[in-house]
Design an enzyme around this catalytic site. Structure first.
Site, PDB file in Angstrom:
ATOM      1  N   THR A 185     -40.202  -0.271 -24.935  1.00  0.00           N
ATOM      2  CA  THR A 185     -41.143   0.496 -24.127  1.00  0.00           C
ATOM      3  C   THR A 185     -40.723   1.949 -24.292  1.00  0.00           C
ATOM      4  O   THR A 185     -39.645   2.236 -24.816  1.00  0.00           O
ATOM      5  CB  THR A 185     -41.034   0.126 -22.638  1.00  0.00           C
ATOM      6  OG1 THR A 185     -39.692   0.373 -22.213  1.00  0.00           O
ATOM      7  CG2 THR A 185     -41.363  -1.319 -22.403  1.00  0.00           C
ATOM      8  N   ARG A 213     -49.999 -11.611 -24.102  1.00  0.00           N
ATOM      9  CA  ARG A 213     -48.659 -11.561 -23.516  1.00  0.00           C
ATOM     10  C   ARG A 213     -48.489 -10.309 -22.657  1.00  0.00           C
ATOM     11  O   ARG A 213     -48.895  -9.213 -23.025  1.00  0.00           O
ATOM     12  CB  ARG A 213     -47.618 -11.582 -24.637  1.00  0.00           C
ATOM     13  CG  ARG A 213     -46.170 -11.475 -24.180  1.00  0.00           C
ATOM     14  CD  ARG A 213     -45.667 -10.053 -24.239  1.00  0.00           C
ATOM     15  NE  ARG A 213     -44.240  -9.965 -23.899  1.00  0.00           N
ATOM     16  CZ  ARG A 213     -43.574  -8.815 -23.732  1.00  0.00           C
ATOM     17  NH1 ARG A 213     -44.197  -7.663 -23.873  1.00  0.00           N
ATOM     18  NH2 ARG A 213     -42.290  -8.831 -23.429  1.00  0.00           N
ATOM     19  N   VAL A 214     -47.856 -10.474 -21.497  1.00  0.00           N
ATOM     20  CA  VAL A 214     -47.561  -9.361 -20.590  1.00  0.00           C
ATOM     21  C   VAL A 214     -46.063  -9.357 -20.321  1.00  0.00           C
ATOM     22  O   VAL A 214     -45.485 -10.395 -19.991  1.00  0.00           O
ATOM     23  CB  VAL A 214     -48.330  -9.492 -19.262  1.00  0.00           C
ATOM     24  CG1 VAL A 214     -48.010  -8.310 -18.357  1.00  0.00           C
ATOM     25  CG2 VAL A 214     -49.820  -9.596 -19.506  1.00  0.00           C
ATOM     26  N   ASP A 216     -42.652  -6.689 -18.829  1.00  0.00           N
ATOM     27  CA  ASP A 216     -42.237  -6.083 -17.563  1.00  0.00           C
ATOM     28  C   ASP A 216     -42.886  -4.738 -17.282  1.00  0.00           C
ATOM     29  O   ASP A 216     -42.951  -4.301 -16.126  1.00  0.00           O
ATOM     30  CB  ASP A 216     -40.715  -5.891 -17.561  1.00  0.00           C
ATOM     31  CG  ASP A 216     -40.263  -4.921 -18.645  1.00  0.00           C
ATOM     32  OD1 ASP A 216     -39.760  -3.825 -18.315  1.00  0.00           O
ATOM     33  OD2 ASP A 216     -40.409  -5.253 -19.829  1.00  0.00           O
ATOM     34  N   THR A 235     -36.108  -0.899 -19.983  1.00  0.00           N
ATOM     35  CA  THR A 235     -36.579  -1.121 -21.340  1.00  0.00           C
ATOM     36  C   THR A 235     -35.828  -2.306 -21.920  1.00  0.00           C
ATOM     37  O   THR A 235     -34.641  -2.482 -21.641  1.00  0.00           O
ATOM     38  CB  THR A 235     -36.382   0.125 -22.229  1.00  0.00           C
ATOM     39  OG1 THR A 235     -36.689  -0.210 -23.596  1.00  0.00           O
ATOM     40  CG2 THR A 235     -34.962   0.662 -22.176  1.00  0.00           C
ATOM     41  N   GLY A 238     -38.990  -8.069 -22.004  1.00  0.00           N
ATOM     42  CA  GLY A 238     -39.625  -8.200 -20.708  1.00  0.00           C
ATOM     43  C   GLY A 238     -39.453  -9.548 -20.057  1.00  0.00           C
ATOM     44  O   GLY A 238     -39.329  -9.649 -18.828  1.00  0.00           O
TER      45      GLY A 238
END
Length: 303
Positions: A185, A213-214, A216, A235, A238
């Site tokens: 991230t 997909r998701v 954090d 970072t 996730g």
């Protein structure tokens, strides 16, 4: 919140495990954030400027540099913002948006705190936000390398068999494994001169990943958190970060009187060494970072 005048501070990261050769991008992002602080003193505006700068860079896994999905075509991005003034917004699995972090900021002005998928994209269009840049050769090369690695036996995600991606494949096109994974991230935390705190994050998603997909980054308390004591951004992978509600967990240690540097270190130490993870944070007196892998970073304070 304290009304005592203090020095503004910015910490920017470019994703744990990313090349530190790209640290100049973080330096530029931090400088622009400080410039924004000097212009209006708003910590959230500064955090957004920093993250948007990294989204536009093309070398980081966010915005113009977001990773291609396993089909080699789909890009799904997430972003989030939060501050101590009550502004909170995120976008999830949004496509064809140049700066997802700016869209997340716009969501904070709606009756909602999160928009996903097509709804988020249509919201961006209604606001006149520009679409994504064309896919670059760097992104295509990264995808080709990923597919070569996915065909091998070395896990691309710690503890996950590569064959599971084939088993649960959910893209429209068939999986075509050929005869460097990414989990980055980007993020920024800011302390304003008025004592306000803010955080902003953006990601192009992990690689490899299933469609939809998701991680954090858009989940409040997992990838980001801001309160009256400070702001935290995480970072890394996730799926591991979410299980620890990492950002809120670290903030909780601040509530119990722990120093920021110790809280960040303790947060990273929750994970085994083969799980890449990093944290950045600001409080009223500290601004620092801690990671178990290389972390492109810049930290700046107003004079």
């Amino acid at each position: 919140m304290s009304n005592t005048q203090q020095a503004g501070a910015v910490v920017v990261h470019g994703g744990v495990g990313s090349s530190t050769d790209n640290e100049d991008g973080c330096v530029l992002a931090a400088r622009r954030a400080l410039g924004q602080l000097e212009a209006n003193g708003d910590a959230l505006d500064a955090a957004i400027v920093a993250v948007a700068t990294l989204e536009d860079d093309g070398r980081f896994n966010a915005g113009s540099g977001a990773t291609l999905g396993l089909d080699g075509a789909t890009i799904e991005m997430c972003a989030s913002i939060m501050d101590t003034r009550g502004r909170l917004g995120s976008v999830i699995c949004v496509r064809d948006v140049k700066n997802p972090v700016r869209l997340a900021r716009a969501v904070a002005d709606t009756p909602h705190v999160a928009l996903a998928g097509e709804g988020a994209q249509q919201f961006a269009r209604s606001l006149g936000m520009p679409g994504s840049a064309p896919v670059s050769e760097r992104q295509r090369n990264a995808h080709r390398q990923l597919m070569r690695e996915l065909a091998g036996s070395v896990p691309l995600m710690p503890g996950i068999d590569n064959r599971l991606f084939e088993r649960f494949w959910n893209y429209k096109t068939p999986l075509q494994l050929p005869a460097s994974s990414a989990c980055d991230t980007v993020g920024a935390v800011v302390r304003g001169p008025d004592g306000a705190f803010a955080v902003a994050c953006s990601t192009g998603g992990s690689a490899p990943r299933l469609l939809g997909r998701v991680g954090d980054s858009p989940m409040v308390g997992s990838g980001f958190y801001a309160g009256t004591l400070g702001a935290i951004a995480a970072t890394g992978i996730g799926e591991h970060i979410v299980r620890h509600l990492l950002a809120r967990t670290v903030y909780g240690w601040l509530e119990h009187g722990m120093a920021l540097e110790e809280a960040l270190r303790r947060g990273v130490e929750l994970f085994p060494n083969d799980v890449d993870v990093g944290l950045i944070g600001v409080t009223k007196t500290e601004a620092c970072a801690f990671a178990n892998k290389a972390l492109p970073l810049s930290k700046m304070t107003q004079r």
